[in-house]
Structure formats: structure tokens, C-alpha cells
Design a protein around this motif. Structure first.
Motif, PDB file in Angstrom:
ATOM      1  N   VAL A 143      -7.640 -21.431   9.858  1.00 21.17           N
ATOM      2  CA  VAL A 143      -6.892 -20.336   9.617  1.00 21.17           C
ATOM      3  C   VAL A 143      -7.102 -19.828   7.875  1.00 21.17           C
ATOM      4  N   LYS A 144      -7.247 -18.705   7.734  1.00 26.74           N
ATOM      5  CA  LYS A 144      -7.457 -18.375   6.480  1.00 26.74           C
ATOM      6  C   LYS A 144      -6.669 -17.289   5.814  1.00 26.74           C
ATOM      7  N   VAL A 145      -5.858 -17.475   4.863  1.00 23.63           N
ATOM      8  CA  VAL A 145      -5.055 -16.079   4.387  1.00 23.63           C
ATOM      9  C   VAL A 145      -5.423 -16.164   3.141  1.00 23.63           C
ATOM     10  N   THR A 146      -5.854 -15.092   2.725  1.00 23.11           N
ATOM     11  CA  THR A 146      -6.568 -14.793   1.441  1.00 23.11           C
ATOM     12  C   THR A 146      -5.647 -13.628   0.793  1.00 23.11           C
ATOM     13  N   GLN A 147      -5.224 -14.041  -0.516  1.00 25.19           N
ATOM     14  CA  GLN A 147      -4.712 -13.010  -1.286  1.00 25.19           C
ATOM     15  C   GLN A 147      -5.557 -12.389  -2.458  1.00 25.19           C
ATOM     16  N   SER A 148      -5.546 -11.337  -2.632  1.00 23.62           N
ATOM     17  CA  SER A 148      -6.750 -10.651  -3.273  1.00 23.62           C
ATOM     18  C   SER A 148      -6.669 -11.148  -4.921  1.00 23.62           C
ATOM     19  N   TYR A 192      -3.885 -14.261 -10.386  1.00 22.86           N
ATOM     20  CA  TYR A 192      -3.003 -13.836 -11.547  1.00 22.86           C
ATOM     21  C   TYR A 192      -2.985 -12.050 -11.574  1.00 22.86           C
ATOM     22  N   LEU A 193      -2.009 -11.851 -11.949  1.00 23.00           N
ATOM     23  CA  LEU A 193      -1.609 -10.203 -12.233  1.00 23.00           C
ATOM     24  C   LEU A 193      -0.498  -9.967 -13.318  1.00 23.00           C
ATOM     25  N   VAL A 194      -0.922  -9.303 -14.235  1.00 27.02           N
ATOM     26  CA  VAL A 194      -0.074  -8.882 -15.239  1.00 27.02           C
ATOM     27  C   VAL A 194       0.051  -7.260 -15.415  1.00 27.02           C
ATOM     28  N   LYS A 195       1.147  -6.858 -15.221  1.00 19.16           N
ATOM     29  CA  LYS A 195       1.631  -5.578 -15.064  1.00 19.16           C
ATOM     30  C   LYS A 195       2.663  -5.106 -15.863  1.00 19.16           C
ATOM     31  N   ARG A 196       2.818  -3.794 -16.339  1.00 18.31           N
ATOM     32  CA  ARG A 196       4.157  -3.438 -17.133  1.00 18.31           C
ATOM     33  C   ARG A 196       5.064  -2.845 -16.468  1.00 18.31           C
ATOM     34  N   THR A 197       6.341  -2.937 -16.973  1.00 14.15           N
ATOM     35  CA  THR A 197       7.623  -2.307 -16.365  1.00 14.15           C
ATOM     36  C   THR A 197       7.317  -1.024 -16.176  1.00 14.15           C
ATOM     37  N   GLY A 198       7.736  -0.636 -14.706  1.00 12.22           N
ATOM     38  CA  GLY A 198       7.534   0.797 -14.266  1.00 12.22           C
ATOM     39  C   GLY A 198       6.353   1.207 -13.578  1.00 12.22           C
ATOM     40  N   GLU A 199       5.253   0.350 -13.549  1.00 14.03           N
ATOM     41  CA  GLU A 199       4.074   0.439 -12.801  1.00 14.03           C
ATOM     42  C   GLU A 199       4.339   0.346 -11.386  1.00 14.03           C
ATOM     43  N   LYS A 200       3.349   0.862 -10.570  1.00 12.40           N
ATOM     44  CA  LYS A 200       3.537   0.638  -9.323  1.00 12.40           C
ATOM     45  C   LYS A 200       2.595  -0.543  -8.866  1.00 12.40           C
ATOM     46  N   VAL A 201       2.841  -1.523  -8.129  1.00 11.60           N
ATOM     47  CA  VAL A 201       1.985  -2.791  -7.907  1.00 11.60           C
ATOM     48  C   VAL A 201       1.737  -2.830  -6.315  1.00 11.60           C
ATOM     49  N   PHE A 202       0.268  -3.218  -6.291  1.00  7.05           N
ATOM     50  CA  PHE A 202       0.085  -3.478  -4.864  1.00  7.05           C
ATOM     51  C   PHE A 202      -0.474  -4.743  -4.633  1.00  7.05           C
ATOM     52  N   LEU A 203      -0.080  -5.673  -3.817  1.00  3.52           N
ATOM     53  CA  LEU A 203      -0.379  -7.014  -3.506  1.00  3.52           C
ATOM     54  C   LEU A 203      -1.160  -7.180  -2.066  1.00  3.52           C
ATOM     55  N   GLU A 204      -2.152  -7.679  -1.879  1.00  2.00           N
ATOM     56  CA  GLU A 204      -2.934  -7.648  -0.875  1.00  2.00           C
ATOM     57  C   GLU A 204      -3.155  -8.707  -0.181  1.00  2.00           C
ATOM     58  N   CYS A 205      -2.850  -8.715   1.392  1.00  6.01           N
ATOM     59  CA  CYS A 205      -3.225 -10.153   1.854  1.00  6.01           C
ATOM     60  C   CYS A 205      -3.926  -9.920   3.193  1.00  6.01           C
ATOM     61  N   VAL A 206      -4.886 -10.577   3.426  1.00  7.45           N
ATOM     62  CA  VAL A 206      -5.614 -10.568   4.543  1.00  7.45           C
ATOM     63  C   VAL A 206      -5.773 -11.952   5.352  1.00  7.45           C
ATOM     64  N   GLN A 207      -5.562 -11.892   6.545  1.00  4.94           N
ATOM     65  CA  GLN A 207      -5.592 -13.288   7.235  1.00  4.94           C
ATOM     66  C   GLN A 207      -6.906 -13.044   8.429  1.00  4.94           C
ATOM     67  N   ASP A 208      -7.626 -13.868   8.881  1.00  2.09           N
ATOM     68  CA  ASP A 208      -8.831 -14.002   9.679  1.00  2.09           C
ATOM     69  C   ASP A 208      -8.556 -14.400  11.137  1.00  2.09           C
ATOM     70  N   PHE A 247       4.033 -12.323   6.740  1.00  4.50           N
ATOM     71  CA  PHE A 247       5.313 -12.367   5.862  1.00  4.50           C
ATOM     72  C   PHE A 247       4.787 -12.363   4.473  1.00  4.50           C
ATOM     73  N   TRP A 248       5.739 -11.960   3.704  1.00  2.00           N
ATOM     74  CA  TRP A 248       5.662 -12.154   2.225  1.00  2.00           C
ATOM     75  C   TRP A 248       6.966 -12.843   1.751  1.00  2.00           C
ATOM     76  N   ARG A 281      -4.242  -7.092   7.760  1.00  2.00           N
ATOM     77  CA  ARG A 281      -3.917  -6.906   6.410  1.00  2.00           C
ATOM     78  C   ARG A 281      -2.467  -6.485   6.167  1.00  2.00           C
ATOM     79  N   PHE A 282      -1.861  -6.976   5.271  1.00  2.00           N
ATOM     80  CA  PHE A 282      -0.460  -7.013   5.144  1.00  2.00           C
ATOM     81  C   PHE A 282      -0.122  -6.503   3.503  1.00  2.00           C
ATOM     82  N   SER A 283       0.313  -5.647   2.840  1.00  2.00           N
ATOM     83  CA  SER A 283       0.319  -5.171   1.544  1.00  2.00           C
ATOM     84  C   SER A 283       1.740  -5.245   1.198  1.00  2.00           C
ATOM     85  N   LEU A 284       2.170  -5.861  -0.047  1.00  2.00           N
ATOM     86  CA  LEU A 284       3.428  -5.826  -0.539  1.00  2.00           C
ATOM     87  C   LEU A 284       3.309  -4.891  -1.722  1.00  2.00           C
TER      88      LEU A 284
END
Lengths: 112, 116
Positions: free
Chosen positions: B2-7, B10-26, B33-34, B73-76
Motif C-alpha cells: 500500500v502506498k499513501v502519498t502526500q504531495s 514541508y509547507l510554509v504558509k502565511r496567516t489567512g492563506e487558503k491551504v490545500f493538503l493533498e493525499c493519494v492512495q493506490d 483519514f486526516w 484522492r482526499f484533500s484537506l
């Protein structure tokens, strides 16, 4: 409200000795319990599980014990090896429920 | 295997930004789950999805939303990132209960998000 607790944040054990990691839970609906192991920069990986109909489950060097009346489980690693150094999480869920509730983790360090 | 891949690792974002975290399983798993991992708090469930377009809140859903348009695909989504959302985010997948009791959750390697 922490339903699954691991009261020892860290534990150091000499190589070759027994490592005992403890976990307590408060929710009496929990009847399936798991241990996961996590290395830095990796996701947790499944180690061993036990259901409430048993009080012990073994898999090689790893044994999990469950004491339902005390709401307590423990993971024994014998003998401990340097590669066992990791963070260990216990987790619990009611049978049939895929959503696991995790404990806070115990960092195990095996001293060569 | 099983492979679960998170895109992102490391991610650095500023306060107030909209952030997408992506996850794909094969592995064609129904459940995804998140979780977030914080020192002293362990892993806490944010959201759970048991099928495409289906979702359930976990223990700490406030400030987050999710999207599951395809099975793999499951996005947070952090609608407006805040500093208290700085954390390690872990995606996981599994088969429905009973199909794989020996390995119920398969995790990705995590995304460490810093919000400044």
C-alpha cells in the motif's frame, strides 16, 4: 478529554533488555486495541493488535497484554534492539469502527 | 504494498492563506483519514471519508474542510490558515472494517505545515 493515555513520554532501555510501554484508556466502549510505531519523517506503521476477547497476543519479539478490568494495555518488546528506537502510539476503537483514537505517544530509545 | 502519498513534505504558509493538503492512495481503499500530530497530544482525527463525496467530522474539525471527488484522492483544506494550525498532518487509508484487521490504517509520510 484524552480517552487514550500514555503517561510516559519517553523511555530508555538497554539493548537486549525488555521494553515495556504502557497505555490506559477510559472509554469502556473500546474493544479493539492497536500499537503503531513511528520513525522520524515517516508515517506510523502498524505493529500489533488485540481484541477484548483476548488478554494476550504475540508476534515475534512483540507481545501485547490487555487488562480490561483495569482498562490498561502494555506492549512488551523482548529483546530490545537499536532499530526499535521510535515513537510508539497505542490506539483504540469500538469493534467495527474504523476511526481510531490514539494516545499521546512514548518515545523509546534503545541504548547500545 | 500500500502506498499513501502526500504531495508535500514541508509547507510554509502565511496567516489567512487558503491551504490545500493533498493525499493519494493506490490501493483502492474505501476509507481515508486526516490526522494531525502535535507533541503531547498524539494523533487527533480531523476528518474521515468512507466513500467518494462522503465525509464525517473527526474530533477536531474546526477550521478545516475536506474534499473527496475521486476514490483515491482526499484533500484537506484550511480555509484561512492560523498559527495554531502549525502541525504535522498525516493522511491514512484503510479497507472497510473486517477486511484487513491485521493492518487497519496505512499512513503517508506526513506534511509538516508551518503557518507564520
Amino acid at each position: 478529554d484524552q480517552q487514550v493515555k500514555q503517561n510516559s513520554p519517553s523511555l530508555s532501555v538497554q539493548e537486549g533488555r525488555i521494553s515495556i510501554l504502557n497505555c490506559d484508556y477510559t472509554n469502556s466502549m473500546f474493544d479493539y486495541f492497536l500499537w503503531y510505531k513511528k520513525y522520524p519523517a515517516e508515517g506510523p506503521t502498524f505493529l500489533i493488535s488485540i481484541s477484548s476477547i483476548k488478554d494476550k497476543n504475540e508476534d515475534g519479539r512483540f507481545t501485547v497484554f490487555l487488562n480490561k478490568s483495569a482498562k490498561h494495555l502494555s506492549l512488551h518488546i523482548v529483546p530490545s534492539q537499536p532499530g526499535d528506537s521510535a515513537v510508539y502510539f497505542c490506539a483504540a476503537t469500538p469493534f467495527g469502527n474504523e476511526k481510531l483514537t490514539f494516545g499521546t505517544g512514548t518515545r523509546l530509545t534503545i541504548i547500545p | 504494498d500500500v502506498k499513501v502519498t502526500q504531495s508535500s513534505r514541508y509547507l510554509v504558509k502565511r496567516t489567512g492563506e487558503k491551504v490545500f493538503l493533498e493525499c493519494v492512495q493506490d490501493m483502492d481503499h474505501e476509507n481515508m483519514f486526516w490526522y494531525r500530530q502535535d507533541p503531547g497530544l498524539g494523533l487527533r482525527l480531523i476528518y474521515f471519508s468512507y466513500d467518494v463525496k462522503m465525509k464525517e467530522k473527526g474530533d477536531i474539525p474546526e477550521g478545516y474542510s475536506v474534499s473527496r471527488e475521486k476514490k483515491e484522492r482526499f484533500s484537506l483544506i484550511l480555509e484561512s490558515a492560523s498559527t495554531n494550525q502549525t502541525s504535522m498532518y498525516l493522511c491514512a487509508s484503510s479497507l472497510p472494517w473486517g477486511f484487513d484487521l491485521n493492518s487497519p490504517l496505512h499512513f503517508g509520510n506526513g506534511t509538516r505545515l508551518t503557518v507564520t
